[in-house]
Structures are given as structure tokens and as C-alpha cells.
Design a protein around this motif. Sequence first.
Motif, PDB file in Angstrom:
ATOM      1  N   LYS A 175       0.843  -1.190   0.000  1.00 42.72           N
ATOM      2  CA  LYS A 175       0.000   0.000   0.000  1.00 42.72           C
ATOM      3  C   LYS A 175       0.876   1.236   0.000  1.00 42.72           C
ATOM      4  O   LYS A 175       1.778   1.367   0.826  1.00 42.72           O
ATOM      5  N   CYS A 176       0.605   2.130  -0.899  1.00 40.42           N
ATOM      6  CA  CYS A 176       1.374   3.359  -0.975  1.00 40.42           C
ATOM      7  C   CYS A 176       1.060   4.244   0.226  1.00 40.42           C
ATOM      8  O   CYS A 176      -0.097   4.533   0.492  1.00 40.42           O
ATOM      9  N   PRO A 177       2.091   4.659   0.952  1.00 38.99           N
ATOM     10  CA  PRO A 177       1.869   5.500   2.127  1.00 38.99           C
ATOM     11  C   PRO A 177       1.411   6.896   1.760  1.00 38.99           C
ATOM     12  O   PRO A 177       0.858   7.623   2.589  1.00 38.99           O
ATOM     13  N   TRP A 203      -1.519  -2.319  -4.401  1.00 39.52           N
ATOM     14  CA  TRP A 203      -1.275  -3.161  -5.563  1.00 39.52           C
ATOM     15  C   TRP A 203      -0.486  -4.379  -5.165  1.00 39.52           C
ATOM     16  O   TRP A 203       0.068  -4.435  -4.072  1.00 39.52           O
ATOM     17  N   GLU A 204      -0.462  -5.349  -6.076  1.00 40.89           N
ATOM     18  CA  GLU A 204       0.167  -6.621  -5.747  1.00 40.89           C
ATOM     19  C   GLU A 204       1.562  -6.714  -6.347  1.00 40.89           C
ATOM     20  O   GLU A 204       1.811  -6.248  -7.449  1.00 40.89           O
ATOM     21  N   ILE A 205       2.442  -7.302  -5.578  1.00 39.67           N
ATOM     22  CA  ILE A 205       3.807  -7.534  -6.036  1.00 39.67           C
ATOM     23  C   ILE A 205       4.154  -8.991  -5.771  1.00 39.67           C
ATOM     24  O   ILE A 205       3.451  -9.676  -5.028  1.00 39.67           O
ATOM     25  N   PHE A 206       5.217  -9.444  -6.372  1.00 43.38           N
ATOM     26  CA  PHE A 206       5.737 -10.760  -6.032  1.00 43.38           C
ATOM     27  C   PHE A 206       6.713 -10.618  -4.877  1.00 43.38           C
ATOM     28  O   PHE A 206       7.319  -9.559  -4.682  1.00 43.38           O
ATOM     29  N   SER A 207       6.865 -11.703  -4.148  1.00 43.99           N
ATOM     30  CA  SER A 207       7.650 -11.640  -2.917  1.00 43.99           C
ATOM     31  C   SER A 207       9.102 -11.241  -3.157  1.00 43.99           C
ATOM     32  O   SER A 207       9.737 -10.672  -2.283  1.00 43.99           O
ATOM     33  N   ASP A 208       9.612 -11.501  -4.345  1.00 45.83           N
ATOM     34  CA  ASP A 208      11.005 -11.113  -4.588  1.00 45.83           C
ATOM     35  C   ASP A 208      11.150  -9.608  -4.746  1.00 45.83           C
ATOM     36  O   ASP A 208      12.233  -9.057  -4.623  1.00 45.83           O
ATOM     37  N   GLU A 209      10.046  -8.952  -4.996  1.00 41.55           N
ATOM     38  CA  GLU A 209      10.102  -7.499  -5.139  1.00 41.55           C
ATOM     39  C   GLU A 209      10.163  -6.787  -3.787  1.00 41.55           C
ATOM     40  O   GLU A 209      10.358  -5.575  -3.726  1.00 41.55           O
ATOM     41  N   LEU A 210      10.005  -7.572  -2.743  1.00 42.50           N
ATOM     42  CA  LEU A 210      10.140  -7.007  -1.398  1.00 42.50           C
ATOM     43  C   LEU A 210      11.530  -6.444  -1.172  1.00 42.50           C
ATOM     44  O   LEU A 210      11.730  -5.553  -0.356  1.00 42.50           O
ATOM     45  N   GLU A 211      12.487  -6.981  -1.885  1.00 41.64           N
ATOM     46  CA  GLU A 211      13.870  -6.543  -1.723  1.00 41.64           C
ATOM     47  C   GLU A 211      14.147  -5.238  -2.454  1.00 41.64           C
ATOM     48  O   GLU A 211      15.209  -4.659  -2.345  1.00 41.64           O
ATOM     49  N   LEU A 248      10.096   0.220  -4.732  1.00 46.12           N
ATOM     50  CA  LEU A 248       9.042   0.281  -5.727  1.00 46.12           C
ATOM     51  C   LEU A 248       8.604   1.716  -5.955  1.00 46.12           C
ATOM     52  O   LEU A 248       8.819   2.597  -5.138  1.00 46.12           O
ATOM     53  N   LYS A 249       7.970   1.891  -7.079  1.00 43.47           N
ATOM     54  CA  LYS A 249       7.436   3.210  -7.371  1.00 43.47           C
ATOM     55  C   LYS A 249       5.936   3.073  -7.562  1.00 43.47           C
ATOM     56  O   LYS A 249       5.468   2.241  -8.340  1.00 43.47           O
ATOM     57  N   CYS A 250       5.215   3.883  -6.856  1.00 41.29           N
ATOM     58  CA  CYS A 250       3.765   3.823  -6.946  1.00 41.29           C
ATOM     59  C   CYS A 250       3.318   4.246  -8.337  1.00 41.29           C
ATOM     60  O   CYS A 250       3.720   5.288  -8.851  1.00 41.29           O
ATOM     61  N   ALA A 251       2.475   3.409  -8.926  1.00 36.56           N
ATOM     62  CA  ALA A 251       2.012   3.695 -10.285  1.00 36.56           C
ATOM     63  C   ALA A 251       1.020   4.855 -10.298  1.00 36.56           C
ATOM     64  O   ALA A 251       0.817   5.494 -11.320  1.00 36.56           O
ATOM     65  N   ALA A 252       0.427   5.092  -9.162  1.00 41.16           N
ATOM     66  CA  ALA A 252      -0.614   6.115  -9.119  1.00 41.16           C
ATOM     67  C   ALA A 252      -0.049   7.518  -8.900  1.00 41.16           C
ATOM     68  O   ALA A 252      -0.426   8.465  -9.583  1.00 41.16           O
ATOM     69  N   CYS A 253       0.876   7.648  -7.960  1.00 45.17           N
ATOM     70  CA  CYS A 253       1.336   8.992  -7.609  1.00 45.17           C
ATOM     71  C   CYS A 253       2.833   9.178  -7.810  1.00 45.17           C
ATOM     72  O   CYS A 253       3.353  10.276  -7.687  1.00 45.17           O
ATOM     73  N   GLY A 254       3.548   8.089  -8.109  1.00 44.20           N
ATOM     74  CA  GLY A 254       4.970   8.214  -8.371  1.00 44.20           C
ATOM     75  C   GLY A 254       5.832   8.193  -7.129  1.00 44.20           C
ATOM     76  O   GLY A 254       7.047   8.328  -7.212  1.00 44.20           O
ATOM     77  N   GLU A 255       5.232   8.022  -5.974  1.00 39.70           N
ATOM     78  CA  GLU A 255       5.980   7.962  -4.722  1.00 39.70           C
ATOM     79  C   GLU A 255       6.897   6.741  -4.719  1.00 39.70           C
ATOM     80  O   GLU A 255       6.497   5.661  -5.128  1.00 39.70           O
ATOM     81  N   VAL A 256       8.122   6.947  -4.286  1.00 38.50           N
ATOM     82  CA  VAL A 256       9.033   5.823  -4.141  1.00 38.50           C
ATOM     83  C   VAL A 256       8.813   5.203  -2.778  1.00 38.50           C
ATOM     84  O   VAL A 256       8.912   5.880  -1.756  1.00 38.50           O
ATOM     85  N   CYS A 294       5.742  -1.405   3.432  1.00 40.15           N
ATOM     86  CA  CYS A 294       4.404  -1.074   2.956  1.00 40.15           C
ATOM     87  C   CYS A 294       3.542  -2.298   2.701  1.00 40.15           C
ATOM     88  O   CYS A 294       2.469  -2.191   2.102  1.00 40.15           O
ATOM     89  N   VAL A 295       4.002  -3.445   3.152  1.00 40.62           N
ATOM     90  CA  VAL A 295       3.210  -4.655   2.969  1.00 40.62           C
ATOM     91  C   VAL A 295       1.920  -4.545   3.768  1.00 40.62           C
ATOM     92  O   VAL A 295       1.906  -4.144   4.926  1.00 40.62           O
TER      93      VAL A 295
END
Length: 58
Positions: A21-23, A29-37, A40-48, A54-55
Motif C-alpha cells: 500500500k502506498c503510504p 497493488w500486488e507484487i511478487f515476494s522477490d520485489e520485497l527486496e 518500488l514506485k507507486c504507479a498512481a502517484c509516483g511515490e518511491v 508497505c506490505v
Amino acid sequence: MSNTHCPGFESNKTLSEMKVKCPACEKEWEIFSDELEKTLKCAACGEVVDAKTCVVKK
Ligand SMILES: [Zn+2]
């Protein structure tokens, strides 16, 4: 040169899906567990966002 990796991360075949969840804008949005490392960039607002922090807990 680094031949030694952290033990425990050798077998990384089974990925599970997680939700983050974007803070900033609260988009989920959903990610794969390897992306936890990754960062990420929020697709909606561009927040890194740092995926680990943010799980969305079930
Ligand atoms: Zn966002």
C-alpha cells in the motif's frame, strides 16, 4: 568479487504474491515476494516506496 551469498537466499524459486500500500496515496497493488527486496514506485502517484515497510498485513 563476491562468491559468497547470504545463506538462505539460494532457493528463491517459489514466489508468492503480496499486497503493498502506498503510504502517500493509499493505493494498493500486488507484487511478487522477490520485489520485497526492491524499492518500488507507486504507479498512481509516483511515490518511491520501500516494499518491506508497505506490505499490507492480512
Ligand atoms: Zn501512491
